[in-house]
Design a protein around this motif. Structure first.
Motif, PDB file in Angstrom:
ATOM      1  N   SER A  38      15.609   2.681   4.314  1.00 15.52           N
ATOM      2  CA  SER A  38      16.579   2.316   5.339  1.00 15.52           C
ATOM      3  C   SER A  38      15.874   1.862   6.609  1.00 15.52           C
ATOM      4  O   SER A  38      16.366   1.019   7.333  1.00 15.52           O
ATOM      5  N   THR A  39      14.719   2.453   6.909  1.00 17.93           N
ATOM      6  CA  THR A  39      13.889   1.969   8.011  1.00 17.93           C
ATOM      7  C   THR A  39      12.904   0.996   7.401  1.00 17.93           C
ATOM      8  O   THR A  39      12.057   1.394   6.603  1.00 17.93           O
ATOM      9  N   PRO A  40      12.995  -0.278   7.742  1.00 17.96           N
ATOM     10  CA  PRO A  40      12.118  -1.263   7.103  1.00 17.96           C
ATOM     11  C   PRO A  40      10.640  -0.948   7.294  1.00 17.96           C
ATOM     12  O   PRO A  40      10.164  -0.802   8.413  1.00 17.96           O
ATOM     13  N   LYS A  41       9.967  -0.798   6.191  1.00 14.75           N
ATOM     14  CA  LYS A  41       8.520  -0.612   6.162  1.00 14.75           C
ATOM     15  C   LYS A  41       8.099  -0.956   4.741  1.00 14.75           C
ATOM     16  O   LYS A  41       8.759  -0.582   3.782  1.00 14.75           O
ATOM     17  N   MET A  42       7.031  -1.716   4.624  1.00 12.10           N
ATOM     18  CA  MET A  42       6.543  -2.080   3.304  1.00 12.10           C
ATOM     19  C   MET A  42       5.231  -1.338   3.061  1.00 12.10           C
ATOM     20  O   MET A  42       4.357  -1.323   3.914  1.00 12.10           O
ATOM     21  N   SER A  43       5.120  -0.739   1.883  1.00 16.55           N
ATOM     22  CA  SER A  43       3.903   0.015   1.566  1.00 16.55           C
ATOM     23  C   SER A  43       2.692  -0.902   1.541  1.00 16.55           C
ATOM     24  O   SER A  43       2.794  -2.092   1.240  1.00 16.55           O
ATOM     25  N   LYS A  44       1.542  -0.339   1.860  1.00 19.41           N
ATOM     26  CA  LYS A  44       0.305  -1.120   1.874  1.00 19.41           C
ATOM     27  C   LYS A  44       0.011  -1.714   0.504  1.00 19.41           C
ATOM     28  O   LYS A  44      -0.493  -2.826   0.398  1.00 19.41           O
ATOM     29  N   GLU A  45       0.392  -1.013  -0.563  1.00 16.59           N
ATOM     30  CA  GLU A  45       0.183  -1.531  -1.915  1.00 16.59           C
ATOM     31  C   GLU A  45       1.064  -2.749  -2.187  1.00 16.59           C
ATOM     32  O   GLU A  45       0.624  -3.723  -2.798  1.00 16.59           O
ATOM     33  N   LYS A  46       2.301  -2.698  -1.719  1.00 15.98           N
ATOM     34  CA  LYS A  46       3.218  -3.813  -1.942  1.00 15.98           C
ATOM     35  C   LYS A  46       2.799  -5.033  -1.104  1.00 15.98           C
ATOM     36  O   LYS A  46       2.870  -6.163  -1.584  1.00 15.98           O
ATOM     37  N   VAL A  47       2.349  -4.798   0.130  1.00 13.00           N
ATOM     38  CA  VAL A  47       1.868  -5.899   0.970  1.00 13.00           C
ATOM     39  C   VAL A  47       0.689  -6.585   0.276  1.00 13.00           C
ATOM     40  O   VAL A  47       0.652  -7.807   0.140  1.00 13.00           O
ATOM     41  N   ALA A  48      -0.269  -5.774  -0.196  1.00 11.07           N
ATOM     42  CA  ALA A  48      -1.451  -6.322  -0.870  1.00 11.07           C
ATOM     43  C   ALA A  48      -1.053  -7.112  -2.112  1.00 11.07           C
ATOM     44  O   ALA A  48      -1.573  -8.209  -2.354  1.00 11.07           O
ATOM     45  N   ASP A  49      -0.112  -6.585  -2.894  1.00 15.96           N
ATOM     46  CA  ASP A  49       0.330  -7.268  -4.109  1.00 15.96           C
ATOM     47  C   ASP A  49       1.021  -8.590  -3.781  1.00 15.96           C
ATOM     48  O   ASP A  49       0.792  -9.600  -4.448  1.00 15.96           O
TER      49      ASP A  49
END
Length: 118
Positions: A34-45
């Motif tokens: 609900s609070t926008p944040k993207m995991s470091k793994e998803k950003v890297a992917d």
């Protein structure tokens, strides 16, 4: 005469840098909280997938040290590592957030760092 030999990783880094610098790579992804944040793994992917698609090269090894905040203007740094151990920094900047959808631009550094020990 001895001629220096470029490793296989250097052309791949050059192709990635060209994509990220010239094409203004932009990435779009859905955020799962609900609070926008993207995991470091998803950003890297997402970065690796985008660069592979735009360069026609295999998906590079990208790592990001922290999650990316879903706020316009938020930034992060990631590292692309080639098969020869050389690396290239990649800057990430959030350009829009709509609900759970985040878009960000990526820009590679202009020069790569040599592999450790070189």
């Amino acid at each position: 005469m001895i001629k220096p030999r470029l490793s296989a990783g250097v052309p791949a880094l050059v192709a990635v840098a060209a994509c990220a610098l010239l094409a203004g790579c932009s990435v779009e992804a859905h955020v799962g909280t609900s609070t926008p944040k993207m995991s470091k793994e998803k950003v890297a992917d997402k970065i690796a997938t985008t660069l592979a698609a735009q360069t026609g090269q295999p998906k590079p090894d990208v790592t990001c040290p922290e999650d990316l905040e879903g706020k316009v203007g938020a930034t992060g740094r990631c590292t692309l590592t080639a098969s020869d151990g050389s690396s290239l920094g990649v800057s990430v900047k959030v350009t829009s957030v709509e609900g759970k959808q985040m878009k960000f631009d990526i820009e590679a550094d202009k020069t790569a760092s040599p592999a450790p020990g070189n």
